[in-house]
Design a protein around this motif. Structure first.
Motif, PDB file in Angstrom:
ATOM      1  N   ARG A 109       0.818  -1.203   0.000  1.00  0.00           N
ATOM      2  CA  ARG A 109       0.000   0.000   0.000  1.00  0.00           C
ATOM      3  C   ARG A 109       0.857   1.260   0.000  1.00  0.00           C
ATOM      4  N   ALA A 110       1.916   1.261   0.791  1.00  0.00           N
ATOM      5  CA  ALA A 110       2.795   2.434   0.861  1.00  0.00           C
ATOM      6  C   ALA A 110       3.449   2.684  -0.500  1.00  0.00           C
ATOM      7  N   THR A 123       3.575   0.911  12.638  1.00  0.00           N
ATOM      8  CA  THR A 123       3.634   2.192  11.945  1.00  0.00           C
ATOM      9  C   THR A 123       4.350   1.951  10.635  1.00  0.00           C
ATOM     10  N   ILE A 124       3.842   2.580   9.574  1.00  0.00           N
ATOM     11  CA  ILE A 124       4.488   2.413   8.294  1.00  0.00           C
ATOM     12  C   ILE A 124       4.997   3.779   7.810  1.00  0.00           C
ATOM     13  N   LEU A 125       6.294   3.822   7.526  1.00  0.00           N
ATOM     14  CA  LEU A 125       6.918   5.073   7.100  1.00  0.00           C
ATOM     15  C   LEU A 125       7.277   5.002   5.629  1.00  0.00           C
ATOM     16  N   LEU A 126       6.940   6.089   4.926  1.00  0.00           N
ATOM     17  CA  LEU A 126       7.276   6.210   3.509  1.00  0.00           C
ATOM     18  C   LEU A 126       8.261   7.372   3.408  1.00  0.00           C
ATOM     19  N   ASN A 127       9.496   7.073   3.091  1.00  0.00           N
ATOM     20  CA  ASN A 127      10.561   8.075   3.106  1.00  0.00           C
ATOM     21  C   ASN A 127      10.484   8.930   4.369  1.00  0.00           C
ATOM     22  N   GLY A 128      10.268   8.265   5.488  1.00  0.00           N
ATOM     23  CA  GLY A 128      10.258   8.950   6.776  1.00  0.00           C
ATOM     24  C   GLY A 128       8.911   9.497   7.214  1.00  0.00           C
ATOM     25  N   GLU A 129       7.956   9.580   6.303  1.00  0.00           N
ATOM     26  CA  GLU A 129       6.626  10.124   6.640  1.00  0.00           C
ATOM     27  C   GLU A 129       5.694   9.017   7.125  1.00  0.00           C
ATOM     28  N   ASP A 130       4.995   9.286   8.218  1.00  0.00           N
ATOM     29  CA  ASP A 130       4.050   8.304   8.749  1.00  0.00           C
ATOM     30  C   ASP A 130       2.799   8.264   7.857  1.00  0.00           C
TER      31      ASP A 130
END
Ligand code: C5P
Length: 221
Positions: free
Chosen positions: A39-40, A77-84
């Motif tokens: 999803r991310a 928690t899922i981080l995308l390039n550091g963004e939650d």
């Protein structure tokens, strides 16, 4: 006490993530929701205007992309390039897009590599589509959860009420489309592993499923 890995696969809305989270808590294990990773990736591609019909661009973009999964007590928690992006990835659009990007070999390889690393030290409950068949073929315990498409749509409906404007009819359509996409793709399609235990959850409560799994886990420990 020895720790094991538990693989839980099945179609969308079969109850995998809720069950996996509870089982992990009861056993003191780490819960890993692999769907969140797909999803991310889909969210990132959407933001960059890249469609699943352009696999070359998507593959190139994977180099700029960092997905991190941080397991937690109550939820991951899922981080995308550091963004939650934990909440942002829970939409009907991202669900369908994730299923499309999940057909691209390099995307799968990248995420599968991360998933295997997360499970290396055992003591994980991992849910997805290809965990028992491909990601963790040696998982000590494997489950395949199913439920009728109507029941799975009903569960999503309850989950999304108030958040998303979506009808039951549309949900059934979306879920059926995603099932078909996931089960017919060329690489690691959704499929019950030969040594997985099948559980039809249509008429089971979350607690019943959880207790069944915890009992089974304790019996092989
Ligand atoms: O589990 P969830 O509904 O969040 O997964 C979203 C999509 O990601 C699935 O429809 C599937 O296409 C893909 N996926 C996958 N392999 C996994 C987990 C998810 O292909 N292990």
């Amino acid at each position: 006490q020895a720790r094991i890995n538990i693989a839980i696969d099945g179609p969308a809305g079969a109850g995998k993530s809720t069950v996996a989270r509870h089982v992990a808590r009861e056993l003191g294990y780490i819960y890993i929701d692999t769907g969140a990773m797909y999803r991310a990736v889909a969210l990132h591609m959407n933001r960059r205007g890249i469609s699943p019909d352009e696999p070359e661009r998507a593959i190139e973009e994977m180099k700029q992309l960092q997905v991190e999964l941080i397991p937690g007590e109550a939820r991951q928690t899922i981080l995308l390039n550091g963004e939650d992006v934990t909440e942002l990835i829970r939409t009907p659009e991202v669900s369908l897009q994730a299923s499309k990007f999940a057909q691209i070999a390099l995307i799968r390889e990248t995420l599968v590599h991360m998933q295997r690393q997360l499970a290396e030290r055992k003591g994980t409950v991992m849910d997805g589509r290809d965990i028992g068949t491909h990601v963790l073929p040696h998982a000590e315990q494997k489950w395949f959860l199913t439920a009728t498409v109507e029941e799975r749509a009903r569960r999503r409906y309850v989950e999304w009420q108030g958040k998303e404007q979506i009808t039951m009819e549309q949900l059934i359509k979306d879920i059926a489309e995603r099932d078909h996409q996931d089960a017919t793709r060329a690489i690691s399609p959704l499929k019950q592993a030969d040594d997985a235990m099948l559980l039809d959850t249509t008429y089971m409560s979350i607690d019943e499923i959880v207790q069944r799994m915890v009992k089974q886990a304790n019996s092989i420990l």
